[in-house]
Design a protein around this motif. Structure first.
Motif, PDB file in Angstrom:
ATOM      1  N   UNK A 336       1.076  -1.288  -0.130  1.00 61.30           N
ATOM      2  CA  UNK A 336       0.177   0.166  -0.075  1.00 61.30           C
ATOM      3  C   UNK A 336       0.666   1.344   0.357  1.00 61.30           C
ATOM      4  N   UNK A 337       0.424   2.393  -0.299  1.00 64.76           N
ATOM      5  CA  UNK A 337       0.890   3.481  -0.187  1.00 64.76           C
ATOM      6  C   UNK A 337       0.423   4.544   0.807  1.00 64.76           C
ATOM      7  N   UNK A 338       1.356   5.030   1.327  1.00 71.94           N
ATOM      8  CA  UNK A 338       0.609   6.936   2.271  1.00 71.94           C
ATOM      9  C   UNK A 338       1.511   7.644   1.985  1.00 71.94           C
ATOM     10  N   UNK A 339       0.721   8.759   1.917  1.00 67.20           N
ATOM     11  CA  UNK A 339       1.183   9.978   1.985  1.00 67.20           C
ATOM     12  C   UNK A 339       1.752  11.049   3.196  1.00 67.20           C
ATOM     13  N   UNK A 340       1.644  11.219   4.579  1.00 68.07           N
ATOM     14  CA  UNK A 340       1.987  11.376   5.820  1.00 68.07           C
ATOM     15  C   UNK A 340       2.786   9.880   6.522  1.00 68.07           C
ATOM     16  N   UNK A 341       3.484   9.551   6.149  1.00 64.55           N
ATOM     17  CA  UNK A 341       5.071   9.086   6.739  1.00 64.55           C
ATOM     18  C   UNK A 341       5.372   9.685   7.528  1.00 64.55           C
ATOM     19  N   UNK A 342       6.077  10.233   6.645  1.00 63.54           N
ATOM     20  CA  UNK A 342       7.240  11.599   7.466  1.00 63.54           C
ATOM     21  C   UNK A 342       6.556  12.185   9.191  1.00 63.54           C
ATOM     22  N   UNK A 343       4.912  12.316   8.725  1.00 60.03           N
ATOM     23  CA  UNK A 343       4.214  12.888   9.826  1.00 60.03           C
ATOM     24  C   UNK A 343       4.291  12.047  11.086  1.00 60.03           C
ATOM     25  N   UNK A 344       3.649  10.418  10.479  1.00 58.04           N
ATOM     26  CA  UNK A 344       3.466   9.461  11.349  1.00 58.04           C
ATOM     27  C   UNK A 344       4.570   8.954  12.260  1.00 58.04           C
ATOM     28  N   UNK A 345       5.967   9.023  10.798  1.00 56.46           N
ATOM     29  CA  UNK A 345       7.463   8.647  11.608  1.00 56.46           C
ATOM     30  C   UNK A 345       7.522   9.640  13.462  1.00 56.46           C
ATOM     31  N   UNK A 346       7.031  11.065  12.781  1.00 59.49           N
ATOM     32  CA  UNK A 346       7.488  11.907  13.800  1.00 59.49           C
ATOM     33  C   UNK A 346       6.436  11.987  15.312  1.00 59.49           C
ATOM     34  N   UNK A 347       5.667  11.521  14.778  1.00 56.29           N
ATOM     35  CA  UNK A 347       4.680  11.683  15.408  1.00 56.29           C
ATOM     36  C   UNK A 347       4.910  10.053  16.924  1.00 56.29           C
ATOM     37  N   UNK A 348       5.612   9.016  15.695  1.00 54.68           N
ATOM     38  CA  UNK A 348       5.957   7.814  16.349  1.00 54.68           C
ATOM     39  C   UNK A 348       7.378   8.044  17.570  1.00 54.68           C
ATOM     40  N   UNK A 349       7.990   8.485  17.136  1.00 58.23           N
ATOM     41  CA  UNK A 349       9.329   9.144  17.518  1.00 58.23           C
ATOM     42  C   UNK A 349       8.968   9.948  18.983  1.00 58.23           C
ATOM     43  N   UNK A 350       8.646  10.952  18.691  1.00 61.50           N
ATOM     44  CA  UNK A 350       7.944  11.609  19.736  1.00 61.50           C
ATOM     45  C   UNK A 350       7.051  10.756  21.038  1.00 61.50           C
ATOM     46  N   UNK A 351       6.474   9.767  20.179  1.00 67.71           N
ATOM     47  CA  UNK A 351       5.862   9.094  21.055  1.00 67.71           C
ATOM     48  C   UNK A 351       6.523   7.894  21.899  1.00 67.71           C
ATOM     49  N   UNK A 352       7.451   7.599  21.245  1.00 67.37           N
ATOM     50  CA  UNK A 352       8.707   6.598  22.147  1.00 67.37           C
ATOM     51  C   UNK A 352       9.825   7.408  23.228  1.00 67.37           C
ATOM     52  N   UNK A 353      10.224   8.459  22.696  1.00 66.25           N
ATOM     53  CA  UNK A 353      10.797   9.649  23.693  1.00 66.25           C
ATOM     54  C   UNK A 353       9.828   9.542  24.997  1.00 66.25           C
ATOM     55  N   UNK A 354       8.606   9.957  24.953  1.00 69.65           N
ATOM     56  CA  UNK A 354       6.870  10.282  25.961  1.00 69.65           C
ATOM     57  C   UNK A 354       7.643   9.021  26.783  1.00 69.65           C
ATOM     58  N   UNK A 355       7.279   7.796  25.938  1.00 66.97           N
ATOM     59  CA  UNK A 355       7.665   7.039  26.926  1.00 66.97           C
ATOM     60  C   UNK A 355       9.208   6.281  27.845  1.00 66.97           C
TER      61      UNK A 355
END
Length: 418
Positions: A336-355
């Motif tokens: 599949x193809x997504x167009x917000x992968x950059x934003x999703x990676x940023x949100x994921x990384x921020x969640x990881x840091x908060x964890x």
């Protein structure tokens, strides 16, 4: 920019995950504030007179740990004539009965009662065993310890002091710690999980809402409450969460006592861990289903928060984790193809840091836990141990649905000891 259905699903799933992460971050921060308040409070916690307490220990095939548990409770710093120990050896097929009888013979002057049940009145789960023991108890206060627990010597005194100084408390809970934390990587994960999700988050709930949920061990409850509600719900396999809801509906609160601690053995293999956590998840689905009506009852008070918390974890966070991981795998594989992968990676990384930050804050509240070794474990935890939670939730949900459809009888789901 959102350009297809996968973008919407990914964004929605990340939003669901973030809600739970932020809630836990608030709870942990509040728990740390609660820790600081108690850490600097040096006032003596002593009663002029201590009441009689009945200690219940439900046990099923616990020959590997029961002697150490009973001995540690016999050694509590509490007047020997002011507490009784009732061990419900529930339909055990191992050597537990002989071990317990030997302990009773060695301590003839103590209030140590052994109840051996068969498969007719026993073998129906922890709740049933607790009800059997409660009927034989005489104390106005009832303490519960699991069969693998070794409470610290002051644990019972601290619980009693807390409830005796709070007439609005229907129950008081303490902490539980992992005594085999250095066994392997799994027990290291469980140790950090216990500090983070169990006692620091509990302290945060108490700090914010004067609200806690009873754990399965190291807690004290008033006899009058158990008599009024008819004891433990024998259909509940997470009897601790279920009884918490009923206590709050009676108008009492459940107090958190950070000074009382017990040490318990945790699963040392993945297979045992999966069985234990599947039981927890299945039991929590039962509690949610049983109490869902209170979500819309303004008189339900803190129960509504707990229901929303459970719903956010077992429905929204669970769905978010499954959807986001699936989209990531499919996208990475080119399906599949997504167009917000950059934003999703940023949100994921921020969640990881908060964890990482929230778990680090939690470890700072326990002596010897804030170290480089645990920091490395936390870095790994998010990608390994936390992902296993998805598997457990699926297993627990399927088991709950089967139990409901086929009306299966509740039995002991005993955690294997080592």
């Amino acid at each position: 920019m959102l350009q297809n259905i996968y973008d919407y699903l990914l964004l929605g799933s990340l939003f669901s995950i973030w809600i739970v992460i932020l809630i836990n971050m608030v709870l942990v921060t509040s728990g740390f504030i609660n820790y600081l308040k108690h850490h600097i409070d040096k006032r003596p916690r002593v009663l002029n007179e201590y009441p009689f307490v009945s200690i219940l220990i439900p046990a099923h095939n616990e020959e590997k740990v029961i002697e150490k548990t009973v001995q540690s409770i016999l050694d509590l710093d509490y007047d020997n004539n002011k507490y009784e120990i009732i061990v419900v050896n529930d339909n055990s097929s191992d050597n537990s009965a002989k071990i317990l009888q030997r302990l009773k013979d060695k301590n003839p002057h103590r209030f140590l009662k052994i109840i051996n049940t068969d498969n007719i009145i026993g073998g129906k789960g922890k709740s049933n065993a607790l009800n059997i023991g409660f009927k034989q108890s005489i104390g106005d206060l009832i303490a519960i310890y699991d069969a693998d627990n070794t409470p610290e010597r002051q644990a019972l005194k601290e619980l009693v002091y807390a409830i005796e100084n709070d007439p609005e408390a229907g129950a008081v809970i303490g902490k539980f710690r992992c005594r085999n934390k250095n066994k392997n990587l799994l027990t290291r994960f469980i140790n950090l999980e216990g500090i983070y999700f169990q006692w620091v988050a509990q302290a945060g709930r108490w700090q914010l809402f004067k609200f806690c949920t009873i754990p399965g061990t190291n807690f004290l409850i008033r006899r009058s409450i158990l008599e009024e509600i008819g004891g433990w719900d024998t259909k509940a396999i997470t009897e601790d969460t279920e009884i918490s809801f009923r206590i709050y509906m009676m108008g009492y609160h459940i107090r958190f006592c950070p000074y009382s601690a017990t040490w318990e053995q945790e699963p040392e293999t993945i297979s045992v861990w999966l069985k234990q956590r599947k039981r927890w998840v299945k039991g929590n689905y039962y509690v949610m289903a049983k109490n869902f009506k209170y979500l819309f009852d303004k008189k339900a008070g803190p129960i509504r928060f707990d229901l929303l918390y459970f719903l956010s974890i077992y429905i929204f966070f669970f769905a978010g984790a499954v959807i986001s991981d699936s989209i990531f795998i499919l996208s990475f594989g080119g399906f599949i193809r997504t167009y917000i992968v950059g934003y999703s990676l940023l949100l994921w990384f921020m969640a990881y840091m908060l964890f990482i930050l929230s778990v680090q804050i939690s470890t700072s509240t326990e002596k010897g836990e804030l170290n480089l070794s645990n920091f490395i474990i936390i870095l790994l935890m998010y990608f390994t141990y936390c992902k296993l939670w998805i598997v457990v939730t699926i297993m627990g949900l399927i088991s709950f649905i089967k139990d409901t459809l086929f009306n299966r009888e509740i039995k002991w789901y005993k955690t294997e000891r080592f």
